[in-house]
Design an enzyme around this catalytic site. Structure first.
Site, mmCIF file in Angstrom:
data_model
loop_
_atom_site.group_PDB
_atom_site.id
_atom_site.type_symbol
_atom_site.label_atom_id
_atom_site.label_comp_id
_atom_site.label_asym_id
_atom_site.label_seq_id
_atom_site.Cartn_x
_atom_site.Cartn_y
_atom_site.Cartn_z
ATOM 1 N N SER A 1 13.198 15.155 -9.410
ATOM 2 C CA SER A 1 12.780 14.454 -10.632
ATOM 3 C C SER A 1 11.375 14.795 -11.096
ATOM 4 O O SER A 1 10.946 14.382 -12.162
ATOM 5 C CB SER A 1 12.921 12.948 -10.444
ATOM 6 O OG SER A 1 11.978 12.505 -9.516
ATOM 7 N N GLY B 1 10.094 -6.170 1.222
ATOM 8 C CA GLY B 1 9.307 -7.317 0.776
ATOM 9 C C GLY B 1 9.727 -7.896 -0.556
ATOM 10 O O GLY B 1 8.961 -8.631 -1.181
ATOM 11 N N VAL B 2 10.926 -7.567 -1.038
ATOM 12 C CA VAL B 2 11.344 -8.135 -2.317
ATOM 13 C C VAL B 2 12.212 -9.380 -2.113
ATOM 14 O O VAL B 2 12.736 -9.948 -3.051
ATOM 15 C CB VAL B 2 12.098 -7.119 -3.194
ATOM 16 C CG1 VAL B 2 11.174 -6.042 -3.694
ATOM 17 C CG2 VAL B 2 13.273 -6.529 -2.446
ATOM 18 N N GLY B 3 12.381 -9.781 -0.871
ATOM 19 C CA GLY B 3 13.092 -11.037 -0.610
ATOM 20 C C GLY B 3 14.547 -10.879 -0.243
ATOM 21 O O GLY B 3 15.318 -11.824 -0.359
ATOM 22 N N LYS B 4 14.939 -9.709 0.240
ATOM 23 C CA LYS B 4 16.355 -9.513 0.587
ATOM 24 C C LYS B 4 16.746 -10.410 1.760
ATOM 25 O O LYS B 4 17.744 -11.114 1.706
ATOM 26 C CB LYS B 4 16.609 -8.040 0.944
ATOM 27 C CG LYS B 4 16.294 -7.096 -0.187
ATOM 28 C CD LYS B 4 16.589 -5.673 0.163
ATOM 29 C CE LYS B 4 15.782 -5.131 1.327
ATOM 30 N NZ LYS B 4 14.343 -5.003 1.076
ATOM 31 N N THR B 5 15.922 -10.359 2.795
ATOM 32 C CA THR B 5 16.250 -11.160 3.977
ATOM 33 C C THR B 5 16.196 -12.646 3.653
ATOM 34 O O THR B 5 17.060 -13.416 4.053
ATOM 35 C CB THR B 5 15.256 -10.841 5.111
ATOM 36 O OG1 THR B 5 15.167 -9.435 5.232
ATOM 37 C CG2 THR B 5 15.700 -11.438 6.416
ATOM 38 N N GLY C 1 17.121 -2.587 -1.782
ATOM 39 C CA GLY C 1 15.893 -2.517 -2.579
ATOM 40 C C GLY C 1 14.694 -2.290 -1.682
ATOM 41 O O GLY C 1 14.815 -2.241 -0.460
ATOM 42 N N PRO C 2 13.513 -2.159 -2.289
ATOM 43 C CA PRO C 2 12.307 -1.875 -1.500
ATOM 44 C C PRO C 2 11.930 -3.038 -0.581
ATOM 45 O O PRO C 2 12.430 -4.147 -0.753
ATOM 46 C CB PRO C 2 11.242 -1.647 -2.567
ATOM 47 C CG PRO C 2 11.826 -2.096 -3.839
ATOM 48 C CD PRO C 2 13.275 -2.207 -3.713
ATOM 49 N N LYS D 1 11.016 2.975 -11.087
ATOM 50 C CA LYS D 1 10.002 3.841 -11.687
ATOM 51 C C LYS D 1 9.340 3.143 -12.875
ATOM 52 O O LYS D 1 8.121 3.244 -13.074
ATOM 53 C CB LYS D 1 10.636 5.166 -12.147
ATOM 54 C CG LYS D 1 11.004 6.068 -10.970
ATOM 55 C CD LYS D 1 11.727 7.293 -11.445
ATOM 56 C CE LYS D 1 12.018 8.237 -10.272
ATOM 57 N NZ LYS D 1 12.868 9.350 -10.654
HETATM 58 N N1 LIG Z 1 11.366 -13.665 -5.563
HETATM 59 C C1 LIG Z 1 10.720 -14.251 -4.556
HETATM 60 N N2 LIG Z 1 10.362 -15.523 -4.631
HETATM 61 C C2 LIG Z 1 9.714 -16.099 -3.610
HETATM 62 N N3 LIG Z 1 9.382 -15.494 -2.467
HETATM 63 C C3 LIG Z 1 9.708 -14.220 -2.330
HETATM 64 C C4 LIG Z 1 10.410 -13.527 -3.361
HETATM 65 N N4 LIG Z 1 10.618 -12.278 -2.948
HETATM 66 C C5 LIG Z 1 10.094 -12.176 -1.716
HETATM 67 N N5 LIG Z 1 9.568 -13.343 -1.326
HETATM 68 C C6 LIG Z 1 8.881 -13.611 -0.067
HETATM 69 O O1 LIG Z 1 8.393 -12.387 0.433
HETATM 70 C C7 LIG Z 1 8.495 -12.320 1.853
HETATM 71 C C8 LIG Z 1 9.177 -11.063 2.273
HETATM 72 O O2 LIG Z 1 10.533 -11.096 1.932
HETATM 73 P P1 LIG Z 1 11.690 -10.546 2.834
HETATM 74 O O3 LIG Z 1 11.288 -10.499 4.253
HETATM 75 O O4 LIG Z 1 12.927 -11.248 2.471
HETATM 76 O O5 LIG Z 1 11.746 -9.077 2.327
HETATM 77 P P2 LIG Z 1 12.865 -7.975 2.505
HETATM 78 O O6 LIG Z 1 13.239 -7.542 1.134
HETATM 79 O O7 LIG Z 1 13.945 -8.448 3.342
HETATM 80 O O8 LIG Z 1 12.072 -6.830 3.235
HETATM 81 P P3 LIG Z 1 12.594 -5.717 4.276
HETATM 82 O O9 LIG Z 1 13.405 -4.721 3.499
HETATM 83 O O10 LIG Z 1 11.326 -5.100 4.796
HETATM 84 O O11 LIG Z 1 13.371 -6.434 5.301
HETATM 85 C C9 LIG Z 1 9.227 -13.562 2.267
HETATM 86 O O12 LIG Z 1 8.296 -14.495 2.724
HETATM 87 C C10 LIG Z 1 9.872 -14.048 0.990
HETATM 88 O O13 LIG Z 1 10.005 -15.440 0.991
#
Ligand SMILES: Nc1ncnc2c1ncn2[C@@H]1O[C@H](COP(=O)(O)OP(=O)(O)OP(=O)(O)O)[C@@H](O)[C@H]1O
Length: 822
Positions: A719, A399-403, A396-397, A762
Site C-alpha cells: 500500500s 486496547g480497544v476493549g475486545k476482551t 482489532g488493534p 488508516k
Molecule cells: N470503548 C471503551 N469504553 C470504555 N473502556 C474501554 C473501551 N475500550 C477499551 N476500554 C478499556 O481499555 C482497557 C483495555 O481493553 P482490553 O483489554 O479489552 O483491550 P483488548 O482490545 O482486548 O486488547 P488486546 O488485543 O491487547 O487483548 C480496558 O480497561 C477497557 O475497559
C-alpha cells in the site's frame, strides 16, 4: 411348645423351663406312659357325670401330662372340688379362647378325661394344676353350668390297627424319625427331648405325645383329637410334622444365609480395621474417609451413565491402591477433577436484550456497530433457544476493549466468565492436556477453565487466537478447531480426562489483532466482528467516562481528589500516546492519579484540578510530536498511511539523490513486497519521465536512496506504492508536495492504482495526525462509505484510478526551498 426333659435312665417327663421354675424342685416327676399303663388306662371305667374344665389355648391328649394355669373362678372352684374328691375331670378346649365365661355352646364336645396329679399355688396367686389325659370322651348332656359346667359323658370309641400292621409301624417309625429331626433342627427344643422320643414304647402315646407337643393351633390339635381311627390320626400327625420340618428347614436356610452375609461383612470390616491399623503404624492415614466423601460428592453430580460408570470403576481402582504409592495421588487428582468439573450444570441465560444493551453501553463508550452486532447475536441465541452458542471473533488493534467487551457479554447474559490467553501457545497438550500417565500431567486449559467457571455454559474468551503458533510439539490450532467446531465440540476429547466433554453450550469469544495470521480453517468457523481504533475525541470521552473513574477507584480516590479537564485529557492523548486503543492512555491516567495519591499520602498541597503544566510535570515533556513533517519544504518526503496489527499509523517516505550511476537503495527494514513497490515506482517514472517533466538523463547521473523512518519497525505490504512514486516524482522535479496530504494505494507497472485494506484504521490514524486530504483508490470508496460520518469530519478524499491523477493532486507547481539543479 412344652419341652420334655428326661433325667438319667428313669423314664420321667417334666415340663418346660418356665414350669420347672414354678414347680418345687423336689416335686415327684411324672413317669412316661408305658404300654401297660395305657392298657390299664383304657380299661378304667368312666364315671357317668364329670365336671367339665374348658381350656383356652390347648388340647389335652390321652396319656399326656400338661400343666394348666387356672385363673377363672369357675375353673379354680372346679379344681378345688375335684382335687378334694375323685380327682377325675373332663377337659375340653374352648372354640374361641377369648370367651371369658364359656357355656356349653362355646366348648368342643369331644375332650379328654383327666386325672389331677397335682395342684400348686403359684406365687402370683394363680393355681397351676398338673393334669394327665386318660381317654377321650364326649359331653352327652349338660347338667349344670354354675359354679362350673357338669355333664353326663360317654366314652368315645377308638379304632386301632393291628399291633404288627406294617403300614402302621412304618408310620410310627416315620413319626419317630421326623420328631428326632425336628428336635435336632429346632434350637428351642432341648436336645434331651430326643431321649424321651426314643424311649416311648406305646404307639398311641407316641402319637398323642407328639400331637400335643407339635407347634399347632388349638383347632388343628382338636381336629387330631377328634380322629377316631388311630392310623389316620397317625398319618395326619405325620403330615403336620412334615410341614413343621419344612418350615424349620426354610427358617434355618434363611438364617444361615443371613449369617453368611453377616460373616462376609464382618470379615471385610475386620480386614479393613486391620489394614487401617497397619497403615497408621506405618505413618500413613486411612483413605476410607476420603473415598466415602468422594462417593457422597459423586451422588450430587449430574453425570450421564457413561461418565458415572467410568467414575465408579476408577474409584474402586483407587480403593484398592495403597495411599503411600505415587499412583494413588495421581488417581486422586484425576477423580477430583471429575468431581470439580461442572457436568450438565447450566446457569440460566438472561435474554433481556434491553438490559444487555444497557450493560454494554455502561462499560463501553462508542463501538456502536460492534455492540449492535453483539445484540443481534444475543437475539438469535434467544430465538433459537437450543443453547448452542455462536463463536464470535472480535478483531482489532490492542486496547480497544475486545476482551472487556467479552466480559460485558458474560454479564449481560448472566453467564460465568473465563478467559485464556493463547498468545505464543505452541504445545497442543496445553489445550488438550497430557495423558495422566505422564509425570505432572494436567488437563488442558479448556477443561481447567471450565472447572474454574463452575458451569458448563460460561462465556469463554480465547484471547489472541491469532498468536497460536505451531511447533514440533504439535499444532494447537488443530485442537482449537475441535473446540470451535459446533459439529465436534460436544465431544471434545481431553487427554487427561480420557473422555469427551460437551463444549457445545459454551459461548466462545475469540479476540485477534491480525486476521491474516489466524489459521484459515479456524477463521472460517468464527463470526468476525471488527473493532477499530478510536479518534482523539473518542479517546477523550473514554478517558473521562471510564478510565479516569476506574483508576481513581483503583487508587482509593474519588473525583474530589483529582479532576482532569478535556483539554488536558486531549493533551495526554496527543502528547503521550500513540495507539489505536486506550491501553497506554489508561497507563498515563494512572500516573496522573498516582500523583494525587502520593500527595494525599504525604499530606502535601497539590492542585486538584489538573493543568497543562501539571500534566507536563507528572508525565514529562510531551514525547510525540504530532506531525514532524508538517512543513513540506523538502523534496521527496511524502506522508503515507499504514496498517499494522496495533492499528493504523502514518508513515513517511523519504528519498534523496546523490551523484552516481543510477543505483537504487532502499532502507528502513522493508519487506520484499515493499521493496518491489519501490522498484516498480522507479521504473514507472523512468518510462514516463517526459510526462512528469523529468529529463531522462538524470537517471544515469544520480543514485536514488529511499528510506522509511523508524527502521526498527519491520514494514511490508503493497500500500505504500503510490507514496513512493509521489516521493520520487517530487524528488526528481524538486517540487513541493501538497501540505497535510496523505495517501495509500498499490501501484502497477502500468501506473494503475489498486485498492488496499485497513482503510478504517488508516483514516483514524490520519485524523489523529491532523491530515486534511487523503488520496485513495476509487475502489476503496465503498470502505469510506461504511465509516461513520463523524470519523470523516474535516477530511477530504480524492479517489483515483491512475498514478497521473495522484501526481496531479499531490505535487504542487512550486519548487522546494533550496531546490537542486539536476
Ligand atoms: N470503548 C471503551 N469504553 C470504555 N473502556 C474501554 C473501551 N475500550 C477499551 N476500554 C478499556 O481499555 C482497557 C483495555 O481493553 P482490553 O483489554 O479489552 O483491550 P483488548 O482490545 O482486548 O486488547 P488486546 O488485543 O491487547 O487483548 C480496558 O480497561 C477497557 O475497559
Amino acid at each position: 411348645m412344652t419341652a420334655i426333659d428326661t433325667m438319667g435312665d428313669s423314664k420321667f417327663t417334666n415340663f418346660d423351663n418356665m414350669s420347672l421354675q414354678s414347680i418345687d424342685e423336689d416335686a415327684e416327676l411324672i413317669p412316661l406312659l408305658t404300654s401297660e399303663d395305657e392298657e390299664e388306662m383304657s380299661n378304667e371305667v368312666l364315671p357317668e357325670t364329670l365336671p367339665i374344665l374348658p381350656l383356652r389355648n390347648t388340647v389335652l391328649f390321652p396319656g399326656v401330662v400338661i400343666p394348666i394355669t387356672a385363673g377363672r373362678d369357675s375353673s379354680i372352684n372346679l379344681i378345688k372340688d375335684a382335687n378334694n374328691g375323685s380327682k377325675v375331670i373332663g377337659v375340653v378346649s374352648q372354640k374361641d379362647k377369648d370367651t371369658e365365661k364359656p357355656t356349653v355352646n362355646d366348648i368342643n364336645v369331644l375332650g379328654t378325661v383327666a386325672r389331677i396329679l397335682r395342684v400348686l399355688k403359684m406365687p402370683d396367686g394363680n393355681t397351676t394344676v398338673i393334669l394327665q389325659g386318660k381317654k377321650r370322651f364326649e359331653v352327652a348332656e349338660v347338667l349344670t353350668e354354675k359354679p362350673y359346667i357338669t355333664a353326663t359323658v360317654r366314652e368315645t370309641s377308638e379304632e386301632r390297627p393291628d399291633h404288627n400292621d406294617p403300614e402302621f409301624l412304618a408310620i410310627i417309625e416315620s413319626i419317630k424319625d421326623l420328631a428326632l429331626r425336628i428336635i435336632r433342627d429346632n434350637p428351642n427344643i432341648p436336645s434331651e427331648a430326643s431321649f424321651a422320643i426314643k424311649n416311648i414304647q406305646s404307639n398311641s402315646f407316641l402319637i398323642n405325645f407328639v400331637s400335643s407337643n407339635l407347634n399347632l393351633n388349638v383347632d388343628d390339635k382338636q381336629e387330631l383329637l377328634e380322629i377316631n381311627n388311630l392310623q389316620e390320626r397317625a398319618l395326619a400327625t405325620l403330615k403336620h410334622m412334615n410341614l413343621e420340618l419344612q418350615k424349620l428347614e426354610l427358617k434355618n436356610d434363611i438364617q444361615s444365609k443371613v449369617r453368611n452375609d453377616m460373616d462376609q461383612q464382618q470379615r471385610e470390616y475386620f480386614l479393613h480395621q486391620q489394614m487401617k491399623t497397619i497403615q497408621e503404624e506405618l505413618g500413613g492415614v486411612s483413605h476410607d474417609d476420603e473415598i466415602f466423601e468422594m462417593r457422597k460428592k459423586a451422588k450430587k453430580k449430574k453425570w450421564d451413565d457413561k461418565v458415572k460408570e467410568h467414575f465408579d470403576k476408577e474409584l474402586s481402582k483407587m480403593q484398592r491402591m495403597n495411599p503411600q504409592v505415587a499412583e494413588y495421588s495421581i488417581q486422586r487428582n484425576y477423580l477430583d477433577l471429575f468431581l470439580d468439573l461442572p457436568w450438565n450444570e447450566f446457569s440460566k441465560d438472561k435474554f433481556d436484550l434491553k438490559r444487555a444493551q444497557r450493560i454494554l453501553d455502561r462499560d463501553h463508550y462508542g463501538l456502536e456497530d460492534v455492540k449492535q452486532r453483539i445484540i443481534e447475536y444475543l437475539a438469535v441465541l434467544k430465538l433459537r433457544n437450543d443453547m448452542k452458542s455462536p463463536i464470535l471473533c472480535l478483531y482489532g488493534p490492542p486496547g480497544v476493549g475486545k476482551t472487556s467487551l467479552g466480559k460485558s457479554v458474560a454479564e449481560a447474559l448472566g453467564r460465568e466468565y473465563v478467559r485464556i490467553s493463547l498468545g505464543g501457545l505452541r504445545d497442543e497438550a496445553e489445550i488438550r492436556g497430557h495423558r495422566k500417565t505422564y509425570i505432572g500431567a494436567m488437563p488442558g486449559r479448556i477443561v481447567q477453565s471450565l472447572k474454574k467457571a463452575g458451569t458448563s455454559n460460561p462465556v469463554f474468551i480465547l484471547d489472541e487466537i491469532d498468536k497460536l503458533s505451531s511447533s514440533h510439539q504439535g499444532d494447537p490450532s488443530s485442537a482449537m478447531l475441535e473446540v470451535l467446531d459446533p459439529e465436534q465440540n460436544n465431544e471434545f476429547y481431553d487427554n487427561f480426562l480420557e473422555m469427551g466433554y460437551d463444549l457445545s453450550k459454551v459461548m466462545f469469544i475469540a479476540t485477534a489483532n491480525n486476521l491474516s495470521t489466524i489459521q484459515p480453517a479456524l477463521r472460517d468457523r468464527m463470526e468476525i466482528i471488527n473493532v477499530t481504533g478510536y479518534t482523539i475525541e473518542e479517546k477523550v470521552e473514554i478517558a473521562k467516562r471510564h478510565l479516569l473513574p476506574k483508576q481513581l477507584k483503583e487508587h482509593g480516590l474519588t473525583s474530589k481528589d483529582l479532576t482532569i479537564g478535556k483539554p488536558q485529557l486531549e493533551k495526554i492523548v496527543e502528547g503521550y500516546t500513540r495507539e489505536s486503543g486506550v491501553r497506554s492512555l489508561e497507563k498515563q491516567i494512572a500516573k496522573m492519579v498516582r500523583y494525587a495519591a502520593k500527595n494525599i499520602a504525604i499530606e502535601e498541597e497539590y492542585e486538584v484540578k489538573v493543568t497543562n503544566a501539571i500534566v507536563e510535570k507528572v508525565l514529562g515533556p510531551a514525547r510525540l510530536e504530532r506531525d514532524k513533517y508538517e512543513n513540506n519544504d523538502i523534496a521527496g518526503v511524502v506522508t503515507g498511511l499504514a496498517w499494522t496489527s496495533v492499528g493504523g499509523d502514518i508513515l513517511f517516505i523519504e528519498s534523496i539523490l546523490s551523484k552516481g550511476k543510477g543505483a537504487l537503495n532502499i532502507t528502513g527494514n522493508l519487506g520484499k513486497v515493499m521493496k518491489e513497490s519501490a522498484t516498480i515506482a522507479m521504473e514507472y517514472i523512468k518510462s514516463n519521465a517526459e510526462r512528469f517533466g523529468i529529463d531522462s538523463e538524470v537517471f544515469d547521473k544520480y543514485n536514488v536512496h529511499i528510506h522509511v523512518p523508524e527502521g526498527a519497525t519491520p514494514k511490508d505490504g503493497p500500500s505504500a506504492g503510490v507514496t513512493m512514486l509521489t516521493s520520487l516524482v517530487s524528488l526528481f522535479t524538486q517540487k513541493k508536495v501538497k501540505k497535510s496530504l496523505a495517501m495509500t494505494g498499490e501501484i502497477t507497472l502500468r501506473g494503475k492504482v489498486l485498492p488496499v485494506g485497513g482503510i478504517k484504521e488508516k483514516i483514524l490514524a490520519a485524523k489523529r495526525a491532523r491530515i486534511k486530504e487523503i488520496i485513495l483508490c476509487k475502489d476503496n470508496e465503498k470502505d469510506i462509505l461504511e465509516i461513520k460520518k463523524e470519523y470523516l469530519k474535516g477530511l477530504k478524499f480524492h479517489y483515483v484510478t491512475d498514478m497521473h491523477e495522484v501526481i496531479d493532486i499531490a505535487i504542487t507547481g512550486q519548487k522546494v526551498k533550496n531546490a537542486k539543479k539536476l
